[in-house]
Design a protein around this motif. Sequence first.
Motif, short mmCIF file in Angstrom:
data_model
loop_
_atom_site.label_atom_id
_atom_site.label_comp_id
_atom_site.label_asym_id
_atom_site.label_seq_id
_atom_site.Cartn_x
_atom_site.Cartn_y
_atom_site.Cartn_z
N PHE A 141 34.10 11.51 31.92
CA PHE A 141 34.42 12.53 31.12
C PHE A 141 35.78 12.87 30.90
CE2 PHE A 141 32.95 14.09 35.05
CZ PHE A 141 33.83 15.10 35.44
N THR A 142 36.37 13.54 29.64
CA THR A 142 37.63 13.65 29.75
C THR A 142 38.13 15.02 29.99
OG1 THR A 142 37.45 14.07 27.28
CG2 THR A 142 37.98 11.90 28.13
N ASP A 143 37.34 15.96 29.78
CA ASP A 143 37.58 17.49 30.09
C ASP A 143 36.31 18.26 30.24
OD1 ASP A 143 38.80 19.71 30.29
OD2 ASP A 143 39.32 20.01 28.05
N CYS A 144 36.46 19.35 30.84
CA CYS A 144 35.24 20.38 31.26
C CYS A 144 35.66 21.67 31.61
CB CYS A 144 34.41 19.58 32.37
SG CYS A 144 35.11 19.66 33.99
N THR A 145 34.93 22.46 31.25
CA THR A 145 35.09 23.94 31.58
C THR A 145 33.82 24.49 32.20
OG1 THR A 145 36.79 24.34 29.94
CG2 THR A 145 35.96 26.46 31.00
N ILE A 146 33.69 24.63 33.46
CA ILE A 146 32.28 24.76 33.97
C ILE A 146 32.28 25.68 34.87
CG2 ILE A 146 31.45 22.45 33.64
CD1 ILE A 146 31.83 21.96 36.32
N CYS A 147 30.94 26.20 35.23
CA CYS A 147 30.81 27.42 36.23
C CYS A 147 29.91 26.90 37.34
CB CYS A 147 30.46 28.64 35.62
SG CYS A 147 31.46 29.55 34.59
N ALA A 148 30.47 27.35 38.57
CA ALA A 148 29.20 27.03 39.72
C ALA A 148 28.05 27.95 39.54
CB ALA A 148 30.12 27.23 40.97
N PRO A 149 26.88 27.53 40.35
CA PRO A 149 26.74 26.32 41.18
C PRO A 149 26.93 25.01 40.22
CG PRO A 149 24.85 27.33 40.67
CD PRO A 149 25.53 28.24 40.20
N CYS A 150 27.59 23.93 40.79
CA CYS A 150 27.85 22.71 40.15
C CYS A 150 28.09 21.80 41.20
CB CYS A 150 29.11 23.00 39.42
SG CYS A 150 30.72 23.24 40.27
N GLY A 151 28.05 20.31 40.66
CA GLY A 151 28.18 19.35 41.53
C GLY A 151 28.05 17.86 40.91
N MET A 152 28.22 16.84 41.79
CA MET A 152 28.14 15.26 41.18
C MET A 152 27.47 14.76 42.28
SD MET A 152 31.78 14.71 39.16
CE MET A 152 32.83 15.40 40.38
N GLY A 184 28.83 26.51 30.77
CA GLY A 184 30.34 25.74 30.35
C GLY A 184 30.01 24.53 29.68
N PHE A 185 31.01 23.74 29.66
CA PHE A 185 30.83 22.52 28.67
C PHE A 185 31.59 20.97 29.40
CE2 PHE A 185 29.32 25.68 25.81
CZ PHE A 185 28.54 24.81 24.81
N ILE A 186 30.99 20.06 29.09
CA ILE A 186 31.63 18.89 29.73
C ILE A 186 31.94 17.79 28.14
CG2 ILE A 186 29.63 17.69 30.21
CD1 ILE A 186 31.19 16.80 32.82
N ILE A 302 28.66 18.61 25.59
CA ILE A 302 27.34 19.38 25.74
C ILE A 302 27.44 20.45 26.86
CG2 ILE A 302 26.94 17.34 27.48
CD1 ILE A 302 24.01 17.62 26.51
N GLY A 303 26.80 21.41 26.88
CA GLY A 303 26.74 22.51 27.92
C GLY A 303 25.59 23.52 27.62
N VAL A 304 25.90 24.56 28.22
CA VAL A 304 25.25 25.86 28.10
C VAL A 304 26.34 26.87 28.08
CG1 VAL A 304 23.71 27.39 29.33
CG2 VAL A 304 23.57 24.95 29.81
#
Length: 347
Positions: A141-152, A184-186, A302-304
Motif C-alpha cells: 500500500f502507498t498511503d493510509c490514515t487509520i485508527c487503532a486497534p490495528c496491526g499486521m 480509516g482508509f488504506i 478501502i476502509g471504514v
Amino acid sequence: MNYFLDKNILFLYTEIMERLLTTEKHLRFSINDPASYPKLSKFAKALASEDRLKILGAINSGPLNIYELSKRLKIPISSVLKHTQVLADADLIYINYRPTKKGHSKMCNKTMLKAEISFEDIDLPKHSKEFLSMDMPLGYFTDCTICAPCGMAGAQDRIDPIDNPHMFFSPERINAELLWFESGFITYHFPNHFLIGKQAEEISFSFEVCSEASYFRDDWPSDITVFVNDKELTTFLSPGDFGGKRGKYTPQYWPLFSTQFGFLKTITVNKFGVYADHTPVNRDININSLKLSDNEYIKFSIGVKENAEHRGGINLFGKNFGNYPQSIVMFVSYVPLPKEKKKNKKA
C-alpha cells in the motif's frame, strides 16, 4: 507441491474472473447470426421454465442463497440447485460462496440487465477486447490514515508492535499478509500504462475481507467503503469477523481464536454503473467517471468511515492468509481507442 497447487488455483480464479468480466450485461441476438446460436440456445433453455423465471425475479433486488430461494419460492432445494446451475451456464446469474457459522452459503447474484432477440439483420458490435489481471501484494500500500486497534501479520510471524498506526509506514509492511484497523482508509496505486491509446470498458477489484473484532465475532457488522480515483463507489456490509476454524491459507503460527478468513468481494465498474458481486449498486458513477488514464496510476482505497453506521473495522487478507490465494486483484478489460479519438489526443 504446494507452490504448484497455489499457481493452479490462482490461474483458475483468473480464468473465472475473465469469464465474469466478459459477460455482457446487455445481450443482443440475431436469428441471422449463426455464431450466436450456441449462446442463444442456452439462453432460451434457461428461460423455458417458470421456476427459473421466478428465481430471476426473486434475485432482481439483491442476491439470495439457495435456502432463501427455496423458502421464498416454495421450491425444493434440490430443484433450486439444478435451476440455478442452468441459469449460471447461460450467464444469467453468477454464483459465489460466502462464509457462515456452519460453513459456506451458495449465493445467487443477477448478472443480466437486458436481452434482445432480433428476427432481422442487425449490426452486432465486434471489437477485439483485451484483458489485464494484476494481483497487488497486500503490504504494497502507498498511503493510509487509520485508527487503532490495528496491526499486521506476515506468513511467518506477526509484525510488531500492534495497535500502533505509525508501524504501517515501516518497511516491514511489505511482508504483510493480513492487516486490520478499526476505522480509516488504506490506499494502493495500480499502474495504468497499458491503457495508453486504449479505452477501458470495465474495471474490477477483488479482495478477501471481513470485519474486525477482538479475537473474532461472527456477528459483528461493519460498513466498508471503496473508492477508485477518489470517487466513492459503494459501501457494503460485512456481517462479521470469522474465526474458530483455520483459514485454508492461514499460517499455523496464527492463533485459532483470532481472525482466520473473510469472504471474497468483487466491485466492478463499467459503462452502466457500479456493481457489488455483480449486483447494481450505484448508477451515478460509470467507467468514464473514473478517468483511469488521466493520472499516472489507478488509485484504490478501502476502509471504514469514522461516521459509519456500523463501525466494525476491517480485515484484509493476502494470498498467504484466509481462504483465497490472492491479495487485491485488479482486472481490466479494454479496447483500442477509435481512430478519431487517437488523433484528437495527439493534437
